[in-house]
Scaffold this motif. Structure first.
Motif, PDB file in Angstrom:
ATOM      1  N   GLU A 107      -4.860   9.905   0.013  1.00  0.00           N
ATOM      2  CA  GLU A 107      -5.587   9.819  -1.254  1.00  0.00           C
ATOM      3  C   GLU A 107      -4.942  10.729  -2.301  1.00  0.00           C
ATOM      4  O   GLU A 107      -4.768  10.358  -3.458  1.00  0.00           O
ATOM      5  CB  GLU A 107      -7.045  10.244  -1.009  1.00  0.00           C
ATOM      6  N   TRP A 108      -4.538  11.917  -1.850  1.00  0.00           N
ATOM      7  CA  TRP A 108      -3.927  12.891  -2.764  1.00  0.00           C
ATOM      8  C   TRP A 108      -2.631  12.330  -3.349  1.00  0.00           C
ATOM      9  O   TRP A 108      -2.403  12.378  -4.567  1.00  0.00           O
ATOM     10  CB  TRP A 108      -3.666  14.207  -2.020  1.00  0.00           C
ATOM     11  N   VAL A 109      -1.766  11.779  -2.490  1.00  0.00           N
ATOM     12  CA  VAL A 109      -0.459  11.330  -2.994  1.00  0.00           C
ATOM     13  C   VAL A 109      -0.620  10.108  -3.896  1.00  0.00           C
ATOM     14  O   VAL A 109       0.057   9.975  -4.927  1.00  0.00           O
ATOM     15  CB  VAL A 109       0.564  11.127  -1.848  1.00  0.00           C
ATOM     16  N   ALA A 110      -1.538   9.215  -3.543  1.00  0.00           N
ATOM     17  CA  ALA A 110      -1.785   8.038  -4.390  1.00  0.00           C
ATOM     18  C   ALA A 110      -2.257   8.476  -5.771  1.00  0.00           C
ATOM     19  O   ALA A 110      -1.804   7.964  -6.805  1.00  0.00           O
ATOM     20  CB  ALA A 110      -2.818   7.121  -3.728  1.00  0.00           C
ATOM     21  N   PHE A 158       2.617   3.645  -0.858  1.00  0.00           N
ATOM     22  CA  PHE A 158       3.822   3.555  -1.690  1.00  0.00           C
ATOM     23  C   PHE A 158       4.037   2.131  -2.226  1.00  0.00           C
ATOM     24  O   PHE A 158       4.616   1.946  -3.289  1.00  0.00           O
ATOM     25  CB  PHE A 158       5.058   4.008  -0.903  1.00  0.00           C
ATOM     26  N   ILE A 159       3.592   1.139  -1.477  1.00  0.00           N
ATOM     27  CA  ILE A 159       3.725  -0.247  -1.941  1.00  0.00           C
ATOM     28  C   ILE A 159       2.739  -0.519  -3.085  1.00  0.00           C
ATOM     29  O   ILE A 159       3.080  -1.143  -4.082  1.00  0.00           O
ATOM     30  CB  ILE A 159       3.543  -1.222  -0.749  1.00  0.00           C
ATOM     31  N   GLY A 195       8.519  -1.006  -0.336  1.00  0.00           N
ATOM     32  CA  GLY A 195       7.975  -1.755  -1.463  1.00  0.00           C
ATOM     33  C   GLY A 195       9.075  -1.954  -2.490  1.00  0.00           C
ATOM     34  O   GLY A 195      10.153  -2.464  -2.161  1.00  0.00           O
ATOM     35  N   THR A 196       8.826  -1.519  -3.707  1.00  0.00           N
ATOM     36  CA  THR A 196       9.853  -1.665  -4.756  1.00  0.00           C
ATOM     37  C   THR A 196      10.608  -0.358  -4.988  1.00  0.00           C
ATOM     38  O   THR A 196      11.393  -0.254  -5.910  1.00  0.00           O
ATOM     39  CB  THR A 196       9.197  -2.089  -6.082  1.00  0.00           C
ATOM     40  N   THR A 197      10.351   0.637  -4.152  1.00  0.00           N
ATOM     41  CA  THR A 197      10.926   1.961  -4.375  1.00  0.00           C
ATOM     42  C   THR A 197      12.083   2.238  -3.422  1.00  0.00           C
ATOM     43  O   THR A 197      11.997   1.950  -2.227  1.00  0.00           O
ATOM     44  CB  THR A 197       9.838   3.048  -4.160  1.00  0.00           C
ATOM     45  N   VAL A 198      13.168   2.799  -3.972  1.00  0.00           N
ATOM     46  CA  VAL A 198      14.269   3.248  -3.126  1.00  0.00           C
ATOM     47  C   VAL A 198      13.831   4.538  -2.436  1.00  0.00           C
ATOM     48  O   VAL A 198      13.275   5.443  -3.070  1.00  0.00           O
ATOM     49  CB  VAL A 198      15.545   3.499  -3.958  1.00  0.00           C
TER      50      VAL A 198
END
Ligand SMILES: [Fe+2]
Ligand SMILES: [Fe+2]
Length: 278
Positions: A143-146, A190-191, A212-215
């Motif tokens: 939850e924190w990172v989101a 992350f997605i 997802g869309t992140t490198v």
């Protein structure tokens, strides 16, 4: 915010400083100290100086106070701030004590802060749990990172998420087998909430993937690397591959992006088998 054409931030990882023997001989650990000193000299000599250096965990070998004293003595010689996060070899208690200026979260050794004089947010997510070699995140950390990513995204700020354990499988099976509790849930975050870039450590070598869309990338360590052996029969081994650090260039573009470079500062030799606890 008006800022320079590009901002460079550096990633230094898996320095594994130790004062103990740990079965490998003191010379092995003295070499890690020498390598960190040479990385610091090289970072200070960069012609486009990094605004900050992010240390993505396993900064010391066994979490001891004495090891953190060596670490802080060397990193304090950097011309720029050093922002550490813990890996499975670190002590969350001692890393907090050694870097009291960091805005540590209370229940996990994560932090989030803006690179000085820029709009770039660095979000360091603690993926460690005492006694565990593999990764760990729970609902609170997810939850924190989101939330941290959302805040940066809504403000149209580039945001780099740093973790010790990478949120992808590498194909180096004996290392992947250390596991990562909350792995699927973290990838889902992350997605759904894509940061600009994800940088990690733990594998001691350059690896790039997509979440997802992140490198998402793993940076090279200053200590010996995990041997590159993608066979299912690979035995745990390390190799003296060229060492160095990452330079992440973040252009002042409309669409945030990160361009990753590797600075090599040392040379290679051969693989050697090691004992590991999984
Ligand atoms: Fe490591
Ligand atoms: Fe690690």
């Amino acid at each position: 915010m008006v800022r320079a054409e590009q901002v460079v931030i550096a990633q230094l990882t898996d320095t594994h400083i130790s004062v103990g023997d740990h079965g490998l001989g003191q010379a092995y650990w003295d070499e890690n100290t020498r390598r960190l000193r040479s990385a610091v000299r090289s970072l200070n000599a960069e012609t486009e100086p990094p605004a900050v250096v992010i240390g993505t965990g396993d900064l010391v070998e066994c979490g001891s106070t004495a090891a953190y004293e060596i670490l802080t003595e060397i990193t304090s010689q950097l011309n720029m701030p050093f922002w550490p996060l813990p890996g499975n070899h670190d002590s969350r208690v001692n890393i907090r004590k050694s870097f009291p200026e960091m805005p540590w979260e209370e229940n996990h050794a994560s932090w989030s802060q803006e690179v000085p004089d820029t709009d770039i947010q660095v979000i360091a997510l603690d993926t460690t749990q005492a006694g565990r070699q593999g990764g760990f995140v729970d609902a609170e950390r997810l939850e924190w990172v989101a939330d941290q990513i959302d805040q940066a995204t809504w403000a149209r700020k580039p945001c780099v998420v740093a973790t010790h354990h990478p949120p992808f499988l590498t194909g180096i099976d004996w290392m992947d087998a250390m596991g990562f509790e909350g792995f699927d849930e973290l990838r889902a975050v992350f997605i759904e909430h894509p940061p600009t870039q994800i940088i990690s450590g733990h594998f001691h070598r350059n690896i790039t993937a997509q979440v997802g869309t992140t490198v998402a990338s793993v940076g090279i360590a200053t200590t010996m690397h995990i041997n590159l052996d993608l066979s299912n029969a690979a035995v745990p081994s390390i190799i003296n591959d060229p060492i160095g650090y990452q330079l992440l260039s973040i252009p002042n573009d409309e669409e945030p992006q990160v361009i990753t470079h590797t600075r090599f500062i040392d040379r290679a030799s051969v693989a050697r088998p090691i004992q590991v606890q999984i």
